[in-house]
Design an enzyme around this catalytic site. Structure first.
Site, PDB file in Angstrom:
ATOM      1  CG  LEU A  63      -1.983  -1.126   1.262  1.00  0.00           C
ATOM      2  CD1 LEU A  63      -2.822  -1.007   2.528  1.00  0.00           C
ATOM      3  CD2 LEU A  63      -2.869  -1.149   0.036  1.00  0.00           C
ATOM      4  CB  CYS A  64       4.092   2.226  -0.001  1.00  0.00           C
ATOM      5  SG  CYS A  64       5.000   0.706  -0.272  1.00  0.00           S
ATOM      6  N   GLY A  65       2.117   2.631  -3.127  1.00  0.00           N
ATOM      7  CA  GLY A  65       2.270   3.027  -4.519  1.00  0.00           C
ATOM      8  C   GLY A  65       3.246   2.154  -5.283  1.00  0.00           C
TER       9      GLY A  65
END
Length: 289
Positions: free
Chosen positions: A89-91
């Protein structure tokens, strides 16, 4: 066309997701301030250590140079030390790091070199294992600590130096994120072992005498330099992870809002169509009577 109940349930589901992404964005923003401050505070020490090593390395040459500086005289087996995050969930942070590692690996293989990987963090293992199933030499798990620090960097550096002393590889490259802002985290590749000789500043005319000798000091400083580079990579990773997570969750929250608006319009139109249909049926029934 979806029924009114399905549309209402979907709107509720997207709203719940939006609350989660908004909360994660706020948590990442709070963590980012601390992580960014830690990463920026570590940079002057690393730069000063490089300057001291440049001064020392310029006075040591030939057989007197330590093995960590001079190398083992070979350039065939290369190890890529890839620093990834443990959480998602960090691009595109992790995918960009893995992409950089694959580019470096393909470049070395094209030159006829042997390539292996030392993986730090969980998120890089699966894609590297898919493309290089027998290429992972070691991996270091940082998921069991809340915030990796100098203790973990010390353990990683000690293991790499031990592997180098045992001739497990000839050259090691460090692949890590370079935190610039919450929007920009560029993957960078630098040589880690043997320690590259830093350039001596030409505008420095100071004459420095060392006690004990340069070789003895370098023997102590070189392992510390490797630890510092690993520690800096972990700090940059933490700041990059929080910055990328904050940006990704902000985008997700905005997209959820757009989807809620679109679904609400669709729900209102379907509801109005249903009411209009009912009115037409009632009027038609009344006229028939």
């Amino acid at each position: 066309m979806a029924s009114l109940k399905e549309l209402k349930d979907r709107i509720g589901s997207v709203k719940s997701t939006q609350k989660i992404t908004k909360a994660k964005q706020m948590v990442a923003a709070a963590k980012l301030r601390r992580a960014q401050a830690a990463a920026e505070a570590a940079r002057p020490y690393a730069e000063r250590l490089s300057a001291v090593m440049a001064s020392l390395a310029s006075k040591v040459s030939g057989d007197g140079a330590p093995r960590l500086l001079a190398g083992n005289g070979k350039n065939q087996r290369h190890m890529l030390v890839l620093v990834n995050t443990d959480k998602g969930l960090c691009g595109g942070l992790n995918s960009n790091l893995v992409k950089e590692a694959k580019i470096q690996a393909k470049k070395l293989i094209a030159e006829g070199k042997d390539v292996s990987f030392y993986l730090v963090g969980k998120k890089g293992r699966a894609p590297i294992k898919r493309e290089y199933p027998n290429g992972i030499a070691k991996h270091f798990d940082t998921s069991n600590v809340r915030t990796p620090g100098f203790e973990e960097a010390d353990a990683i550096a000690a293991e790499l130096v031990e592997m180098f002393d045992a001739d497990a590889f000839d050259v090691a490259h460090l692949i890590r994120p370079d935190f610039q802002s919450a929007l920009v985290q560029n993957p960078t590749t630098t040589q880690l072992i043997p320690v590259p000789s830093p350039e001596v500043s030409e505008d420095s005319d100071a004459v420095v005498e060392y006690e004990p000798g340069e070789e003895e000091i370098l023997e102590e400083l070189l392992p510390r330099y490797v630890k510092t580079q690993i520690f800096g990579a972990l700090l940059e990773r933490e700041a990059s992870e929080q910055g990328a997570s904050m940006t990704a969750m902000d985008n997700a929250t905005r997209n959820a809002g757009d989807l809620i608006n679109s679904l609400t319009i669709q729900y209102n139109r379907s509801r109005q169509a249903a009411i209009t249909t009912e009115l037409i049926e009632i009027i038609a029934g009344a006229e028939a009577l």
